[in-house]
Scaffold this active site. Structure first.
Site, PDB file in Angstrom:
ATOM      1  N   ARG A  98       0.685  -1.137  -0.037  1.00  0.00           N
ATOM      2  CA  ARG A  98       0.041  -0.013  -0.216  1.00  0.00           C
ATOM      3  C   ARG A  98       0.897   1.243   0.215  1.00  0.00           C
ATOM      4  O   ARG A  98       0.350   2.160  -0.193  1.00  0.00           O
ATOM      5  CB  ARG A  98      -0.963  -0.033   1.126  1.00  0.00           C
ATOM      6  CG  ARG A  98      -0.025   0.118   2.771  1.00  0.00           C
ATOM      7  CD  ARG A  98      -1.075  -0.188   3.665  1.00  0.00           C
ATOM      8  NE  ARG A  98      -2.230   0.604   3.980  1.00  0.00           N
ATOM      9  CZ  ARG A  98      -2.067   1.779   4.828  1.00  0.00           C
ATOM     10  NH1 ARG A  98      -0.891   1.788   5.485  1.00  0.00           N
ATOM     11  NH2 ARG A  98      -3.247   2.257   5.348  1.00  0.00           N
ATOM     12  N   GLU A 132      -5.184   9.513   5.874  1.00  0.00           N
ATOM     13  CA  GLU A 132      -5.083   8.084   5.572  1.00  0.00           C
ATOM     14  C   GLU A 132      -5.337   7.209   6.406  1.00  0.00           C
ATOM     15  O   GLU A 132      -5.431   5.825   6.187  1.00  0.00           O
ATOM     16  CB  GLU A 132      -3.496   7.897   5.051  1.00  0.00           C
ATOM     17  CG  GLU A 132      -2.530   7.852   6.342  1.00  0.00           C
ATOM     18  CD  GLU A 132      -2.241   8.837   7.281  1.00  0.00           C
ATOM     19  OE1 GLU A 132      -1.505   8.920   8.215  1.00  0.00           O
ATOM     20  OE2 GLU A 132      -2.776  10.063   6.755  1.00  0.00           O
ATOM     21  N   GLY A 185       7.063   6.999  13.805  1.00  0.00           N
ATOM     22  CA  GLY A 185       7.389   5.672  12.909  1.00  0.00           C
ATOM     23  C   GLY A 185       6.808   4.507  13.736  1.00  0.00           C
ATOM     24  O   GLY A 185       6.571   3.624  12.876  1.00  0.00           O
ATOM     25  N   ASP A 239       3.924   3.404  14.775  1.00  0.00           N
ATOM     26  CA  ASP A 239       2.501   3.774  14.773  1.00  0.00           C
ATOM     27  C   ASP A 239       1.890   2.408  14.645  1.00  0.00           C
ATOM     28  O   ASP A 239       1.448   1.863  13.523  1.00  0.00           O
ATOM     29  CB  ASP A 239       2.016   4.629  13.795  1.00  0.00           C
ATOM     30  CG  ASP A 239       2.754   4.573  12.391  1.00  0.00           C
ATOM     31  OD1 ASP A 239       3.367   3.841  12.256  1.00  0.00           O
ATOM     32  OD2 ASP A 239       2.085   5.177  11.324  1.00  0.00           O
ATOM     33  N   GLU A 241       6.837  -6.657   5.266  1.00  0.00           N
ATOM     34  CA  GLU A 241       7.146  -5.385   6.037  1.00  0.00           C
ATOM     35  C   GLU A 241       7.517  -5.662   7.629  1.00  0.00           C
ATOM     36  O   GLU A 241       8.262  -4.947   8.243  1.00  0.00           O
ATOM     37  CB  GLU A 241       5.914  -4.643   6.313  1.00  0.00           C
ATOM     38  CG  GLU A 241       5.722  -3.135   6.919  1.00  0.00           C
ATOM     39  CD  GLU A 241       4.548  -2.856   6.867  1.00  0.00           C
ATOM     40  OE1 GLU A 241       4.267  -1.747   7.438  1.00  0.00           O
ATOM     41  OE2 GLU A 241       3.526  -3.480   6.930  1.00  0.00           O
TER      42      GLU A 241
END
Length: 490
Positions: free
Chosen positions: A117, A239, A268, A270, A453
């Site tokens: 994404r 977003e 970062g 989150d 990820e």
């Protein structure tokens, strides 16, 4: 420019109706017609019988595709290294005229996106991706990406989370200096005019330092000026509009909650229990109250790098200025954030005037920037760090909840901080972390034929979970750190 996929009645209707499971889908879409016409069509159609909001959106907007699917470049899954190197072209973007009314901010040079994404450049992600690009012999792409960040800084006024207009009010952990150190070591240091060529980037570092030292991002504790995340907005993240709006409905102070959420995204991490009053409850987020040990460590590294480059350039005044900042911040790290009983570094809640109780991988970052004393580093090696070590590497935190930056998840950037941190002090944990991470990645790659990820480093046969969206494949920083580990272990 009115970006109707970021604000207004149609935007809110699409997000709150959950037309798409991922709130990022609509903000990344591109209108097929002039925004005014689309809004007029919406206004005249929305109250008619049988109106279908999703059908309307699909008719009037082009939706984003997964990042790695936007290229026909073949993938080589014969080995982990071959796969990573064959993935770089799929994640590379060449600057072109940005589509009209897109939320993308145009860049000037080639760059890499993370994957899934995430189809835009990301600030702190990019440093870890660059580790692999250097190992792959793609130094020119590293420099192109640094040029893009300087361009963004000049365009937006800060180094933004990413090159989207909805990211333009917040930054991410300050790692531009690490990118520059990488370029200096691998390229500029050997050039005849290397120092001259690198100085425009040094000026960008100084601008970043000034950004972090703004009053809203600093707090004084025991005479030390220390930093926290801020985020820059008191409304839902576009977003993640549905998630933020829904969470705030039960809040007594929605604007404060939104500020904390934006600040958490800027970190970062989150999201993580590091930022919560109740480790199990996102609604208790209090990010701006926390002085993060990793942020202050990275600023120590930034100040040290500025002192070094100004000394090389012969600017004694600025070199001494930033060296003094480094000395003071180093003292603060070793005093304010250090817990002797736990043998570890912790975040500090300045409103409560105490350290937080969350054991996290952020507590190793003082070793990464060489700010810890030798004695402290040795205690970290034997202290609370053992609580973070898992079968597949190190955990983000020891807290188990539904947040993606908590147990049982581990992330590539945190492995790199830890490995390099222990290596800086010649402590053997760096070998153990590297071995466990690579063993897990090899096992998962053999099964999935892709890199992801984030990973569940406790239950390595399971995919990671938690957070606001599903696990993404690609993936920039996993590729970069993993290739770096592969090359350094032989």
């Amino acid at each position: 420019m009115k970006l109707i996929q970021m604000q207004g009645e149609l935007f809110e209707a699409v997000q709150l109706a959950r037309v798409f499971p991922d709130s990022k889908t609509f903000v990344d879409s591109v209108p097929k017609d002039e925004p005014e016409k689309i809004l007029h069509d919406y206004t005249t159609s929305k109250d008619k019988a049988g109106f279908d909001l999703k059908a309307f959106v699909l008719e009037h907007f082009t939706l984003p595709k997964p990042a790695e699917s936007q290229s026909d470049s073949p993938l080589d899954v014969s080995s982990l290294e071959s796969y990573i190197n064959s993935l770089w072209p799929r994640l590379t973007r060449t600057p072109h005229h940005t589509e009209t009314n897109s939320t993308l901010i145009s860049l000037t040079h080639d760059y890499l996106v993370p994957g899934g994404r995430f189809n835009e450049i990301y600030y702190w992600d990019s440093y870890f991706t660059m580790l692999g690009l250097v190992r792959a012999g793609r130094l020119e792409l590293v420099e192109s990406m640094v040029k893009n960040f300087v361009h963004l800084q000049e365009t937006v006024g800060l180094l933004p989370n990413g090159n989207r207009y909805y990211y333009a009010r917040r930054s991410q952990p300050p790692v531009l200096y690490l990118m520059l150190e990488l370029l200096w070591r691998e390229n500029y240091q050997r050039q005849e005019n290397g120092l001259k060529n690198v100085m425009p980037y040094v000026e960008a570092l100084e601008r970043e330092h000034a950004f972090w030292m703004q009053s809203e991002r600093t707090k004084t504790v025991d005479g030390y000026d220390l930093n926290h995340y801020w985020g820059g907005a008191t409304w839902p993240r576009q977003e993640s509009f549905y998630e933020d709006y829904t969470l705030a409905r039960s809040s007594k102070n929605p604007e404060a909650l939104y500020r904390h959420l934006h600040a958490g995204a800027e970190s970062g991490w989150d999201f993580s229990s590091r930022w919560f009053a109740d480790p199990q409850d996102l609604a208790t987020i209090q990010t701006t109250d926390i002085l993060p040990v990793d942020l202050n460590s990275l600023l120590y590294g930034l100040e040290s790098t500025l002192a070094k480059f100004y000394e090389l350039a012969g600017d004694t005044q600025k070199s001494k200025q930033f060296a003094a900042y480094t000395t003071v911040r180093g003292e603060a790290l070793r005093k304010i954030f250090w817990n002797e009983g736990e043998g570890f570094f912790f975040d500090y809640n300045y409103k409560e005037a105490r350290q937080t109780a969350i054991v996290s991988a952020a507590g190793i970052v003082p070793l990464f920037v060489k700010a810890a004393s030798v004695e402290q580093a040795a205690k970290v090696d034997k202290g609370s760090f053992t609580k973070l070590l898992a079968r597949g590497g190190i955990l983000s935190t020891t807290v188990q909840n539904q947040q993606q930056w908590d147990s049982p998840n581990g992330w590539a950037p945190l492995q790199w901080f830890a490995v390099q941190g222990f290596r800086n002090y010649n402590l053997p944990q760096h070998q153990l972390i590297t071995e466990r991470w690579l063993s897990m990645i090899q096992q998962r790659f053999a099964h999935d034929k892709k890199l992801l990820e984030k990973y569940d480093v406790v239950n390595i046969n399971q995919h990671a979970g938690g957070g606001e969206y599903g696990v993404q494949e690609g993936f920039g920083w996993t590729n970069g750190v993993t290739l770096e580990f592969l090359k350094t272990t032989g």
